[in-house]
Design a protein around this motif. Structure first.
Motif, PDB file in Angstrom:
ATOM      1  N   GLU A  54       0.821  -1.107   0.044  1.00  0.00           N
ATOM      2  CA  GLU A  54       0.015   0.097   0.067  1.00  0.00           C
ATOM      3  C   GLU A  54       0.857   1.191   0.065  1.00  0.00           C
ATOM      4  O   GLU A  54       0.618   2.347  -0.750  1.00  0.00           O
ATOM      5  N   LEU A  55       1.800   1.415   0.886  1.00  0.00           N
ATOM      6  CA  LEU A  55       2.853   2.421   0.688  1.00  0.00           C
ATOM      7  C   LEU A  55       3.521   2.612  -0.460  1.00  0.00           C
ATOM      8  O   LEU A  55       3.775   3.741  -1.197  1.00  0.00           O
ATOM      9  N   ILE A  56       3.947   1.440  -1.052  1.00  0.00           N
ATOM     10  CA  ILE A  56       4.704   1.832  -2.399  1.00  0.00           C
ATOM     11  C   ILE A  56       3.604   2.233  -3.333  1.00  0.00           C
ATOM     12  O   ILE A  56       4.017   3.132  -4.192  1.00  0.00           O
ATOM     13  N   LEU A  76       2.153   6.578  -6.739  1.00  0.00           N
ATOM     14  CA  LEU A  76       1.166   7.784  -7.285  1.00  0.00           C
ATOM     15  C   LEU A  76       1.874   9.376  -6.916  1.00  0.00           C
ATOM     16  O   LEU A  76       1.770  10.193  -8.094  1.00  0.00           O
ATOM     17  N   LEU A  77       2.695   9.515  -6.062  1.00  0.00           N
ATOM     18  CA  LEU A  77       3.155  10.702  -5.761  1.00  0.00           C
ATOM     19  C   LEU A  77       4.515  11.040  -6.594  1.00  0.00           C
ATOM     20  O   LEU A  77       4.532  12.088  -7.306  1.00  0.00           O
ATOM     21  N   ALA A 136      11.563   1.322  -5.432  1.00  0.00           N
ATOM     22  CA  ALA A 136      10.192   1.558  -5.905  1.00  0.00           C
ATOM     23  C   ALA A 136       9.892   2.692  -6.482  1.00  0.00           C
ATOM     24  O   ALA A 136       9.026   2.810  -7.467  1.00  0.00           O
ATOM     25  N   ALA A 137      10.344   3.826  -6.053  1.00  0.00           N
ATOM     26  CA  ALA A 137      10.252   4.983  -6.296  1.00  0.00           C
ATOM     27  C   ALA A 137      11.361   6.076  -6.595  1.00  0.00           C
ATOM     28  O   ALA A 137      11.679   6.894  -5.878  1.00  0.00           O
ATOM     29  N   PRO A 138      12.342   5.790  -7.499  1.00  0.00           N
ATOM     30  CA  PRO A 138      13.508   6.379  -7.613  1.00  0.00           C
ATOM     31  C   PRO A 138      13.445   7.963  -7.780  1.00  0.00           C
ATOM     32  O   PRO A 138      14.342   8.610  -7.336  1.00  0.00           O
ATOM     33  N   LYS A 139      12.572   8.240  -8.411  1.00  0.00           N
ATOM     34  CA  LYS A 139      12.351   9.768  -8.757  1.00  0.00           C
ATOM     35  C   LYS A 139      11.935  10.437  -7.593  1.00  0.00           C
ATOM     36  O   LYS A 139      12.382  11.422  -7.300  1.00  0.00           O
TER      37      LYS A 139
END
Length: 307
Positions: free
Chosen positions: A215-217, A222-223, A266-269
Motif C-alpha cells: 500500500e505504501l509503495i 502515485l506521488l 520502488a520510487a527512484p524519482k
C-alpha cells in the motif's frame, strides 16, 4: 482559540514531528525569526493547552499572541503573512487548488509510525459513552491500553452488565486488547492512525506487514507520477506540496528497515527529489537524522510492547 501572552513568533513543536518540521521549513524559507519551544507531549504545557484547546496538539504557531493550528494551515498562514519572499503557494487559483489537493493526499496517506506524537494524550477519569461513543473513532483515533490490537481492524468499546469496558477488535471480533475498569476511573492512551501504513510496517509481520508495504509503495508511486520529471512538485519552485511531503523523507529509513524493502527501487524519482530538497538549507537544518528517527520508533515499539 483566544489570544495568548506571547510576543513575536513562537512555534510549539516536538523534535521528530514531520508536521512541526513543515512549519520550521516554511519559516526558514521566509527568513522569519521565531522562538522554538519544545513540548513534552507527556506533560503538555499550559501554553499549548490554551493555544490549541480543541486538539491539544502540536504544532502551534503563535504570532503576536494569536495561535494558528494544524501544520498545512500554518504553512499557508506563513506564506500569506510574509509574502515578500519565497512564495510557497502558486498565484494561479487552479494551481493553488491542485497543490492543496496533493498536500491533503499526503496528509491522509503518508504518515510516520506514530503519525504525530502530539496526538498521544493521557486522558483522565471520564465517561466513556459520552466522550468516546460506541465506536472509538476520531480521524483515525483508536484506543490503545498498553497492549496491541491484532492490527487489522478498528476497536469498539462495549459495555457489559457489570459496567466494565472491553476493547473489541472489528476485524477478529475478539478481545485482543482488553480494558477492564470502572466507568469513572479510566486512564488510557489515545494513539491515532494505528492502522495507517507507517504504523503497520513496524507493528505487523507476515501478511499484514506485506500488505502495508504494498500500500505504501502504491502511494509513493502515485506521488512519483505527479512529480514526473519536474524539479519540484509545481515545477522549478520549491513550494507547498514539497514542504508537505519532505519531512517524511527522514522516516524512509525506518520504513525500509522495518519492512525489508528499498524505497529507492520502488520510487527512484521520488528519492532523487528528496535528495534535491535536502540541498536546501531550510530542509537540511530541519529534518531529523533518519537513524535517530529509527531509534525513536524503537522506543515506541518497546513502550507499547511491539517486538
Amino acid at each position: 482559540m483566544g489570544d495568548v501572552e506571547t510576543k513575536g513568533v513562537v512555534l510549539l513543536d516536538f523534535w521528530v514531528s514531520p508536521f512541526g518540521q513543515r512549519c520550521r521549513i516554511a519559516l526558514a524559507e521566509k527568513g522569519v525569526e521565531y522562538e522554538y519551544r519544545e513540548e513534552n507531549l507527556g506533560d503538555k504545557s499550559p501554553l499549548l493547552l490554551k493555544s490549541n484547546p480543541v486538539h491539544k496538539k502540536i504544532p502551534v504557531l503563535i504570532h503576536d499572541g494569536k495561535p494558528v493550528c494544524e501544520s498545512l494551515i500554518i504553512v499557508q498562514y506563513i506564506d500569506e503573512s510574509w509574502p515578500h519572499r519565497a512564495p510557497l503557494l502558486p498565484a494561479d487559483p487552479y494551481a493553488r487548488a491542485h497543490a492543496g489537493f496533493w498536500a491533503d493526499f499526503i496528509d491522509k496517506k503518508v504518515r510516520p509510525p506514530y503519525a504525530d506524537a502530539s496526538r498521544v494524550s493521557l486522558v483522565g477519569p471520564c465517561d466513556i459513552p459520552s466522550q468516546v461513543g460506541d465506536r472509538v473513532r476520531n480521524q483515525g483515533v483508536v484506543l490503545f491500553c498498553f497492549v496491541v490490537l491484532c492490527g487489522r481492524g478498528l476497536p469498539s468499546v462495549a459495555q457489559n452488565k457489570r459496567n466494565k469496558f472491553w476493547i473489541i477488535c472489528s476485524s477478529c471480533q475478539k478481545n485482543c486488547a482488553a480494558l477492564v475498569c470502572s466507568q469513572h476511573s479510566l486512564m488510557f492512551y489515545f494513539v491515532y492512525q494505528i492502522y495507517e501504513c507507517g504504523t503497520r510496517l513496524w507493528k505487523l509481520k507476515g501478511e499484514g506487514q506485506a500488505a502495508a508495504k504494498e500500500e505504501l509503495i502504491g502511494i509513493l508511486k502515485l506521488l512519483e507520477g505527479e512529480l514526473g520529471d519536474k524539479k519540484y512538485f509545481v515545477g522549478d519552485a520549491f513550494g507547498f506540496v514539497d514542504i508537505a511531503l519532505v519531512p517524511f523523507v527522514s522516516w524512509f529509513y525506518t520504513y525500509e528497515t522495518c519492512a525489508g524493502f528499498s524505497i529507492e527501487e520502488a520510487a527512484p524519482k521520488l528519492v532523487a527529489w528528496g535528495k534535491r530538497c535536502m540541498e536546501r538549507e531550510s530542509v537540511a537544518k530541519t529534518l531529523s537524522d533518519p537513524h535517530k528517527v529509527y531509534e525513536f520508533v524503537g522506543g515506541l515499539k518497546k513502550r507499547f510492547g511491539v517486538e
